[in-house]
Design a protein around this motif. Structure first.
Motif, PDB file in Angstrom:
ATOM      1  N   GLU A   1       0.706  -1.478  -0.293  1.00  0.00           N
ATOM      2  CA  GLU A   1       0.067  -0.022   0.018  1.00  0.00           C
ATOM      3  C   GLU A   1       0.911   1.255   0.332  1.00  0.00           C
ATOM      4  N   PHE A   2       2.238   1.020   0.274  1.00  0.00           N
ATOM      5  CA  PHE A   2       2.845   2.012   0.689  1.00  0.00           C
ATOM      6  C   PHE A   2       3.460   2.583  -0.555  1.00  0.00           C
ATOM      7  N   SER A   3       3.409   1.931  -1.533  1.00  0.00           N
ATOM      8  CA  SER A   3       5.156   2.157  -2.872  1.00  0.00           C
ATOM      9  C   SER A   3       4.645   2.625  -3.768  1.00  0.00           C
ATOM     10  N   GLY A   4       3.688   3.139  -3.699  1.00  0.00           N
ATOM     11  CA  GLY A   4       2.747   3.609  -5.184  1.00  0.00           C
ATOM     12  C   GLY A   4       1.880   2.832  -6.251  1.00  0.00           C
ATOM     13  N   PHE A   5       1.687   1.232  -5.995  1.00  0.00           N
ATOM     14  CA  PHE A   5       1.470   0.558  -7.032  1.00  0.00           C
ATOM     15  C   PHE A   5       0.587   0.198  -6.082  1.00  0.00           C
ATOM     16  N   ASP A   6      -1.114  -0.673  -6.709  1.00  0.00           N
ATOM     17  CA  ASP A   6      -1.940  -1.678  -6.539  1.00  0.00           C
ATOM     18  C   ASP A   6      -0.935  -2.846  -6.039  1.00  0.00           C
TER      19      ASP A   6
ATOM     20  N   ASP B   1       4.528   9.459  -7.718  1.00  0.00           N
ATOM     21  CA  ASP B   1       3.695  10.082  -6.281  1.00  0.00           C
ATOM     22  C   ASP B   1       5.332  10.525  -6.310  1.00  0.00           C
ATOM     23  N   GLU B   2       5.890  11.817  -5.997  1.00  0.00           N
ATOM     24  CA  GLU B   2       7.162  12.299  -4.900  1.00  0.00           C
ATOM     25  C   GLU B   2       7.101  12.092  -4.041  1.00  0.00           C
ATOM     26  N   SER B   3       5.779  12.090  -3.613  1.00  0.00           N
ATOM     27  CA  SER B   3       5.870  11.757  -1.442  1.00  0.00           C
ATOM     28  C   SER B   3       6.575  10.532  -1.458  1.00  0.00           C
ATOM     29  N   ILE B   4       6.457   9.238  -2.639  1.00  0.00           N
ATOM     30  CA  ILE B   4       6.602   8.277  -1.914  1.00  0.00           C
ATOM     31  C   ILE B   4       7.763   7.827  -1.911  1.00  0.00           C
ATOM     32  N   GLU B   5       8.839   7.294  -0.860  1.00  0.00           N
ATOM     33  CA  GLU B   5      10.334   7.277  -1.604  1.00  0.00           C
ATOM     34  C   GLU B   5      10.162   5.502  -1.971  1.00  0.00           C
ATOM     35  N   LYS B   6      11.915   5.922  -2.700  1.00  0.00           N
ATOM     36  CA  LYS B   6      11.580   5.011  -3.932  1.00  0.00           C
ATOM     37  C   LYS B   6      12.230   3.509  -3.440  1.00  0.00           C
ATOM     38  N   LEU B   7      12.782   3.368  -1.507  1.00  0.00           N
ATOM     39  CA  LEU B   7      13.720   2.999  -0.870  1.00  0.00           C
ATOM     40  C   LEU B   7      12.863   2.673   0.423  1.00  0.00           C
ATOM     41  N   ASP B   8      11.970   0.835   0.354  1.00  0.00           N
ATOM     42  CA  ASP B   8      11.809   1.217   2.454  1.00  0.00           C
ATOM     43  C   ASP B   8      12.703  -0.570   2.396  1.00  0.00           C
ATOM     44  N   THR B   9      13.069  -0.047   3.340  1.00  0.00           N
ATOM     45  CA  THR B   9      13.689  -0.802   4.346  1.00  0.00           C
ATOM     46  C   THR B   9      13.394  -1.244   5.268  1.00  0.00           C
ATOM     47  N   GLU B  10      13.671  -2.777   5.935  1.00  0.00           N
ATOM     48  CA  GLU B  10      12.843  -3.430   6.937  1.00  0.00           C
ATOM     49  C   GLU B  10      13.603  -4.830   7.562  1.00  0.00           C
ATOM     50  N   THR B  11      13.679  -4.288   9.245  1.00  0.00           N
ATOM     51  CA  THR B  11      14.668  -4.858  10.221  1.00  0.00           C
ATOM     52  C   THR B  11      14.430  -6.202  10.975  1.00  0.00           C
ATOM     53  N   ALA B  12      13.846  -6.779  11.042  1.00  0.00           N
ATOM     54  CA  ALA B  12      12.649  -8.138  11.833  1.00  0.00           C
ATOM     55  C   ALA B  12      13.640  -8.855  12.843  1.00  0.00           C
ATOM     56  N   VAL B  13      14.320  -8.830  13.822  1.00  0.00           N
ATOM     57  CA  VAL B  13      14.154 -10.272  14.724  1.00  0.00           C
ATOM     58  C   VAL B  13      12.971 -11.632  14.643  1.00  0.00           C
ATOM     59  N   THR B  14      13.186 -13.184  14.036  1.00  0.00           N
ATOM     60  CA  THR B  14      12.166 -13.851  14.353  1.00  0.00           C
ATOM     61  C   THR B  14      12.295 -14.876  14.425  1.00  0.00           C
ATOM     62  N   LEU B  15      11.103 -15.798  15.713  1.00  0.00           N
ATOM     63  CA  LEU B  15      11.240 -17.128  15.480  1.00  0.00           C
ATOM     64  C   LEU B  15      10.741 -17.617  14.274  1.00  0.00           C
TER      65      LEU B  15
END
Length: 261
Positions: A126-131, A243-257
């Motif tokens: 939803e936050f990438s600019g693409f459906d 949309d210029e307000s949308i960042e081109k790069l998304d990062t994600e740091t996770a700790v999971t089991l």
């Protein structure tokens, strides 16, 4: 484009040295035993409170099988996050992404490192600019084993991408769009010890209007024979956003089991 350059700088030197350090696949891999499906499920949940209140959830399911002439892999990955607006008290969604992919490789013979692959993926963010963004690709794949604990997969081939940009409020309906792409992908698996493993994945789908790239690096350590703790860093990049307000790069740091079965 930055991810494409990163892909080349990290993986191409390994390809160039493959003939020097590569083990004989026929000696290293048991191709006679019929392996069952291997699967793992991972889950992570994070709450913060105080000055900043957030809720984040990550879930991932992976299934794979490598038997004689065929190698299969499927992935389902979901991530969502909410943050509380301190002025209104409402929880606002800050991330919501679902990614599904499936791939099959046909090896030219059970002992061959060379293969033909078919890959398909579907992503809603939803936050990438693409459906949505959907991809189908096919081409040449190769698995190089550098020693008994390290191997890498490389893939290159043409494909087709189908995307639909998000419709801006008050704007007319947006049509979906399709285009030819070139898919480049590389992954590395390193068994550091009996109880720990390092994994890396880089992919780039180069198109005329947009280049979509993904990266993930992770380290996992076994808690017991079935359960492991995993720390991962992921990134998603689109060279073009609506949309210029949308960042081109998304990062994600996770700790999971991670539970393997």
């Amino acid at each position: 484009m930055r991810f494409s350059l990163l892909f080349a700088s990290l993986f191409l030197p390994v390809v160039a040295s493959a003939q020097t350090f590569m083990f004989d696949d026929a000696d290293d891999i048991d191709t006679e035993t019929v392996e069952e499906w291997e699967a793992s499920a991972e889950f992570g949940l994070l709450y913060t409170s105080g000055n900043t209140e957030t809720e984040s959830l990550k879930g991932k399911f992976t299934a794979s099988r490598d038997v004689q002439n065929w190698r299969h892999k499927g992935v389902f990955d979901y991530y969502t996050s909410e943050q509380k607006d301190q002025s209104t008290g409402e929880m606002n969604e800050t991330a919501d992404r679902m990614f599904i992919s499936a791939q099959s490789n046909y090896k030219f013979d059970p002992d061959s490192r060379d293969s033909l692959f078919v890959f398909g993926s579907y992503e809603e963010d939803e936050f990438s600019g693409f459906d949505y963004q959907a991809t189908v690709a096919t081409g040449y794949g190769a698995r190089y084993r550098y020693n008994e604990d390290i191997y890498a997969d490389y893939e290159i081939g043409p494909g087709y991408s189908h995307t639909k940009p998000v419709q801006a409020e008050g704007e007319p309906p947006v049509e979906s769009d399709g285009s030819m792409i070139l898919r480049l992908a590389g992954s590395l698996e390193w068994k550091i010890s009996e109880n720990s493993r390092f994994s890396a994945l880089l992919s780039s789908e180069v198109g005329e209007d947009n280049t979509k790239s993904k990266a993930e690096f992770s380290v996992s350590a076994n808690i017991n024979s079935a359960l492991a703790m995993k720390v991962s860093l992921g990134a998603n990049h689109n060279s073009h956003v609506s949309d210029e307000s949308i960042e081109k790069l998304d990062t994600e740091t996770a700790v999971t089991l991670v539970y393997s079965f």
